[in-house]
Design a protein around this motif. Structure first.
Motif, short mmCIF file in Angstrom:
data_model
loop_
_atom_site.label_atom_id
_atom_site.label_comp_id
_atom_site.label_asym_id
_atom_site.label_seq_id
_atom_site.Cartn_x
_atom_site.Cartn_y
_atom_site.Cartn_z
N GLU A 1 0.68 -1.91 0.30
CA GLU A 1 -0.37 0.17 -0.57
C GLU A 1 0.91 1.25 0.08
OE1 GLU A 1 -2.70 -0.71 3.44
OE2 GLU A 1 -4.36 -1.67 2.05
N GLY A 2 1.83 1.20 -0.67
CA GLY A 2 2.71 2.14 -1.01
C GLY A 2 3.95 2.19 0.27
N THR A 3 4.92 3.46 -0.24
CA THR A 3 5.15 3.85 1.14
C THR A 3 5.04 3.96 2.53
OG1 THR A 3 7.64 5.24 1.61
CG2 THR A 3 5.62 6.38 1.01
N GLU A 4 6.14 3.38 3.44
CA GLU A 4 5.71 3.16 4.76
C GLU A 4 5.38 4.64 4.89
OE1 GLU A 4 8.31 0.05 6.95
OE2 GLU A 4 8.76 1.13 4.87
N GLN A 5 4.68 4.83 6.04
CA GLN A 5 3.65 6.37 7.16
C GLN A 5 5.40 6.20 7.71
OE1 GLN A 5 1.13 8.24 6.76
NE2 GLN A 5 3.09 9.38 7.46
N GLN A 6 6.16 6.90 7.92
CA GLN A 6 6.99 7.09 8.99
C GLN A 6 7.76 8.71 8.98
OE1 GLN A 6 11.36 5.79 7.93
NE2 GLN A 6 10.43 4.81 5.43
N PRO A 7 8.67 9.04 10.42
CA PRO A 7 8.40 9.95 10.64
C PRO A 7 9.70 11.21 9.95
CG PRO A 7 9.63 8.46 12.18
CD PRO A 7 9.23 7.99 11.40
N LEU A 8 10.42 10.01 8.93
CA LEU A 8 11.31 10.92 7.65
C LEU A 8 10.79 11.92 7.04
CD1 LEU A 8 13.46 9.15 5.64
CD2 LEU A 8 11.35 9.66 4.94
N LEU A 9 9.10 11.61 6.67
CA LEU A 9 8.72 12.03 5.95
C LEU A 9 7.37 13.44 6.06
CD1 LEU A 9 5.93 9.59 5.15
CD2 LEU A 9 7.86 9.44 3.56
N GLU A 10 6.93 13.62 7.96
CA GLU A 10 6.45 14.55 7.83
C GLU A 10 7.58 15.89 8.47
OE1 GLU A 10 3.92 13.87 11.68
OE2 GLU A 10 4.28 16.18 12.11
N GLN A 11 9.08 15.17 8.83
CA GLN A 11 9.73 15.98 8.84
C GLN A 11 11.02 16.52 7.85
OE1 GLN A 11 13.94 13.77 10.93
NE2 GLN A 11 12.36 13.15 12.52
N PHE A 12 10.45 15.83 6.60
CA PHE A 12 10.84 16.73 5.29
C PHE A 12 9.66 17.33 4.79
CE2 PHE A 12 14.33 13.19 4.84
CZ PHE A 12 15.22 14.38 4.62
N GLY A 13 8.75 17.06 5.37
CA GLY A 13 7.47 18.42 4.68
C GLY A 13 6.93 17.46 3.29
#
Ligand SMILES: Cc1cc2nc3c(=O)[nH]c(=O)nc-3n(C[C@H](O)[C@H](O)[C@H](O)COP(=O)(O)OP(=O)(O)OC[C@H]3O[C@@H](n4cnc5c(N)ncnc54)[C@H](O)[C@@H]3O)c2cc1C
Ligand code: SF4
Length: 502
Positions: A417-429
């Motif tokens: 179901e796509g890329t994992e929800q992980q802290p990196l996403l929010e940190q990079f915006g």
């Protein structure tokens, strides 16, 4: 000048696979080398048809007729050069690509036999190793610019090599303990022995690429730290969020696992044995990963399911069923549905299917059956029909068609179901879109300036050839963003789709 009549003289032939009883007793690759005589004969079947549709079938734009003719004439060094001009890692694609180029080969029109393009590719790739090894390319004077690549699968590695060869300082960050992404612990050794990855990594290291394993970006280092240390960041974190089926009764039973949990653990055992290290042969919940003596049910019909099948047989499973929701596809292309040169919906059988097991089509699991102690003992299935209504998939069980299959181990290989929800996403915006992927602008930048994306993380779960193509294209965009001299090759843009009937 290619031989215009080669395909009239020679039929399509592939090297014989190692015998089943031999190969399921080890983890070595299924195919032995083809031998020079066979491969030159097969390359002779390419008639250089004028408009090579195979180029459009291959996302990398590999110059297939050129290297076929170089192999035909025994010009191996030039073939190696020509192949590497468009593909950083032909030893991976030559072994693992499903070869959309062959579906687009002119010899395949009307049910004909396409050139064995993928086999020629792997033989050229192996010839490069045999004829002096994968020599590092000389890299130009350093540009003084630096790039962080997050994720070390084929997308990240292709980008890293392209950028290092353009003179940029590249560091690849990988949370796992070894470099390679899905090639390392996702794909079993019987499809890709890991020496091929290690050889290529030695080349990248000699070209200046730095590798940092065991670093989970977003956890061990923050996005801000990475942005402060580097002039650009490429996210190539894959699409590893496995699809689940929480609503199916019995999903919580012991013995019902995500396929990747089993597969990765099994591949780690093989890697550890090869290195003479002790291996952790249990999952995080303490379940032994061994399929020996067990009835295994694999749910799903793709690469992951076939890899689980091969692993189960090598582990000594008592029996394996592989379940598919959809009806059995036809053996040959339905030209009304999938006209040449598009990728056809046909029955795809992997070498693992020769090794045993039973494929069951057009069925859906109704329940995982409890043995009374919380351990799965069976899978209750029903025959189903599947139709699309308003873009939604409607699965209808056929009344009275239910039956139970024995199961001590159930592996869910029902997609990602796509890329994992992980802290990196929010940190990079950066956000996941409705498909769970990360959108790219036409220059491969995400919503965050200076942060690029490539591979499965952008495209959704796909193929190695697409990951390499996107990695190369994103590297070209990063090079331009950094003000690099000249242009790097960009085989695809972010909107590019596989060949399809419009
Ligand atoms: C079981 C299986 C079999 C397959 N077989 C085939 C095949 O035969 N042929 C084919 O063409 N394709 C196959 N595929 C698909 C193919 O492997 C993928 O399309 C390809 O590997 C995608 O490459 P990638 O570089 O985008 O990502 P990946 O290979 O998934 O690599 C992503 C990497 O990013 C790392 N990462 C994620 N988040 C972070 C973070 N925060 N910090 C640091 N690192 C991070 C991950 O650990 C991983 O190593 C298969 C896939 C599976 C699951
Ligand atoms: S990478 Fe895949 S599509 Fe391209 S030439 Fe090789 S086998 Fe064909």
């Amino acid at each position: 000048m290619p031989d215009p009549n080669g395909f009239l003289r020679y039929d399509r032939r592939l090297p014989a696979r190692r015998p089943v009883p031999v190969r399921i007793s080890d983890w070595r690759e299924v195919y032995p080398p083809a031998g020079e005589e066979l491969i030159r004969e097969q390359a002779t079947r390419c008639m250089d048809c004028g408009i090579p549709f195979c180029h459009d079938g291959c996302p990398l734009g590999n110059r297939i007729p050129d290297w076929n003719d170089l192999v035909r004439t025994g010009n191996w060094d030039a073939a190696v050069e020509s192949l590497h001009a468009t593909n950083n890692f032909p030893e991976f694609t030559g072994r693992l690509c499903p070869a959309p180029c062959e579906a687009a080969c002119v010899l395949g029109i009307g049910g004909g036999q396409p050139v064995t393009i993928k086999q020629v590719e792997v033989e050229i790739a192996d010839a490069a190793v045999a004829r002096g090894g994968l020599r590092p390319r000389p890299v130009p004077a350093p540009t003084g610019r630096s790039v962080a690549v997050v994720g070390s699968g084929p997308a990240g590695l292709a980008a890293a090599q392209q950028l290092a060869r353009a003179g940029h300082a590249v560091t690849v960050y990988e949370r796992d303990d070894a470099i390679g992404g899905l090639l390392r612990y996702g794909i079993p050794d019987f499809k890709l022995e890991k020496q091929h990855i290690d050889r290529r990594l030695a080349q990248l290291a000699a070209e200046g690429v730095q590798f940092r394993t065991g670093v989970d970006v977003g956890v061990d280092v923050t996005a801000d730290q990475l942005r402060a240390e580097h002039d650009a960041v490429l996210l190539a974190c894959g699409a590893l969020q496995g699809r689940d089926t929480p609503e199916t009764p019995g999903r919580q039973l012991r013995g019902v696992h995500q396929a990747m949990a089993h597969l990765v653990a099994a591949n780690r055992v093989v890697a550890a044995a090869g290195d003479g290290r002790p291996a952790l042969a249990v999952l995080s919940d303490g379940t032994p990963i061994d399929a020996a003596g067990k009835h295994v049910v694999i749910i799903g019909g793709g690469d992951t399911a076939a890899d689980c099948l091969g692993v189960a047989h090598r582990q000594g499973a008592a029996g394996v069923h592989q379940l598919d929701l959809y009806p059995e596809p036809p053996q040959t292309r339905d030209a009304a549905r999938d006209p040449w040169p598009t990728w056809p919906w046909v029955l795809r059988s992997y070498p693992a299917h020769e090794e045993g097991g039973e494929r069951v089509f057009a069925v859906a699991v109704q329940e995982f059956v409890d043995d009374g102690t919380g351990q799965v003992k069976g899978v209750r299935i029903a025959e189903v029909s599947v139709e699309k209504r308003d873009g939604r998939r409607i699965v209808t069980p056929l009344p009275g068609s239910e039956r139970e299959l024995p199961a001590d181990l159930v592996l869910l290989a029902i997609g990602f179901e796509g890329t994992e929800q992980q802290p990196l996403l929010e940190q990079f915006g950066v956000r996941r879109n409705a498909r769970g992927a990360v959108d790219a602008r036409p220059d491969w930048q995400t919503d965050a300036d200076g942060v690029f994306v490539a591979g499965d993380m952008h495209r959704g779960a796909s193929l190695i050839v697409w990951a390499i193509a996107e990695g190369r294209a994103a590297a070209a965009a990063i090079h331009a963003y950094l003000g690099g001299v000249g242009e790097l090759a960009a085989p695809v843009d972010p909107a590019r789709q596989p060949l399809a009937a419009r």
